[in-house]
Design a protein around this motif. Structure first.
Motif: not given
Length: 307
Positions: A264-280
Motif C-alpha cells: 500500500s505504501e507504493f501509492i505515493f510513487l505512482f503519480a510522479p512515476l506516471s508523469i516520468i513514464m509519460s514523458n518517456y
C-alpha cells in the motif's frame, strides 16, 4: 494499438481508465474483504473508489494545466496500470486518502511557476500535506517540496516562507481542539504514529516482488531520459520537472521507512512515476517498443489479479 489510442488527450480515455480502476478495485476488494456485505460496507468502499477516481482526475488536471507532458493521456494510462500492477496499493484506506491530499498539494506547488496567488497556494499546499500527515506521518516528507519550490522559483520574501508554517499550525490547532472537545484520547491516536520499519519480509511474495521490480525498472530507466530532458525545457518550467523528480524520490523514501510493508505504501510513487513514464513514452521513436512497454504492464496486471 494502445499507444496510438492514448496518444491524444480525449475524454473517453478517462472513462476507459476509470473502468480499469473499477475492475481492479472490485477484484482486489472481493479477494481481501472477509466481512459480510452490508450497506455500510458498500458506501465505505464506494467512497474509497471515489478517492481513487478523484486522484486520477486531479493528476490529469494539474499535469495538463502545467504542461508536464504533451497533450496525451499516457499519464492517466500509466497511473491506472501501476495500480493494476500492484493492487495492494488500494488496501490501506488511510494511505489512499493521504495520497489524494498529496496530489492536491502537488497541484498547488507545481502551479507556483505562474507567480499568481503565491501566498494562497503555499497555504493550501501546507494545509493538504498537513491533512495527509494526520492520516500517515511519513506523508510529512512532502513538506520538502514546498520549501524546495520556494528556492527553485527564487521566492525570497520571508512572508512566503512563514505561510506554510502557518498552514501547519492551523491544522494542528484545529485537530487538537477537535480532539479535546470531542474527548478523544491522544494516546491511542499517537500510538505507532511515528513508527518506522526496515523489515521488508512482508513484501516477500511473488506478486509484490514482480510488481516492484517492474515499477522500479521502468521508473529508473525513464528517469534518466526525464532528467536529461529537463535542460531542454523553458526556464519557467524547469522547476516543475525537478519537483516531479524529487516527488518520486520522496515516494521511494516513504516505501523504505513506512511501517506498512504490504504494498500500500507504493501509492505515493505512482503519480510522479506516471508523469516520468509519460514523458518517456512521448520520445520513443519505435512504436513497437512503446507498445511493448504498455503490453508488459497489462500482462503483469492480469497475472497479478489472477494470482
Amino acid at each position: 494499438m494502445i499507444s496510438s489510442f492514448f496518444s491524444k488527450a480525449k475524454p473517453i480515455h478517462l472513462v476507459v481508465v476509470s473502468v480499469l480502476l473499477l475492475v481492479v478495485f472490485v477484484m482486489t476488494k472481493m479477494s481481501t474483504i472477509a466481512e459480510a456485505f452490508s450497506v455500510e460496507l458498500f458506501f465505505r468502499e464506494a467512497f474509497l473508489f471515489g478517492v481513487c477516481l478523484a486522484s486520477l482526475f486531479v493528476l490529469d488536471f494539474f499535469v495538463s494545466k502545467n504542461n508536464l507532458t504533451k497533450k496525451n493521456s499516457y499519464k492517466i494510462l500509466m497511473f491506472g496500470l501501476f495500480v493494476a500492477v500492484l493492487p495492494e496499493s488500494l488496501l490501506n484506506s488511510k494511505l489512499l486518502i493521504a495520497n489524494l491530499f498529496i496530489l492536491l498539494a502537488l497541484r498547488r506547488i507545481i502551479s507556483l511557476r505562474t507567480s499568481k496567488d503565491i501566498k494562497k497556494k503555499l497555504f493550501d499546499a501546507a494545509l493538504w500535506i498537513s491533512l495527509a500527515t494526520l492520516l500517515f506521518f511519513w506523508a510529512s516528507l512532502f513538506f520538502i517540496l514546498i520549501f524546495l519550490a520556494l528556492l527553485l522559483h527564487s521566492i525570497v520574501d520571508i512572508k512566503n516562507w512563514i505561510i506554510p508554517i502557518v498552514g501547519i499550525v492551523c491544522v494542528a490547532i484545529i485537530t487538537a481542539s477537535y480532539m479535546i472537545v470531542m474527548g478523544v484520547d491522544f494516546t491511542p491516536y499517537l500510538q505507532g504514529f511515528f513508527d518506522v520499519s526496515f523489515d521488508f519480509t512482508p513484501l516477500n511474495s511473488k506478486r509484490i516482488i514482480v510488481a516492484a521490480t517492474i515499477l522500479l525498472s521502468y521508473g529508473t530507466w525513464a528517469s534518466f531520459y526525464f532528467m536529461r530532458n529537463i535542460k531542454h525545457q523553458l526556464k519557467s518550467y524547469k522547476p516543475s520537472f525537478i519537483l516531479v523528480i524529487i516527488s518520486s524520490l520522496i515516494g521511494l523514501l516513504i516505501i523504505l521507512v513506512s511501517p506498512y510493508k504490504d504494498g500500500s505504501e507504493f501509492i505515493f510513487l505512482f503519480a510522479p512515476l506516471s508523469i516520468i513514464m509519460s514523458n518517456y513514452l512521448e520520445i520513443i521513436p519505435e512504436k513497437w517498443f512503446k507498445e511493448s512497454l504498455i503490453v508488459i504492464l497489462i500482462l503483469v496486471s492480469v497475472m497479478n489479479l489472477m494470482l
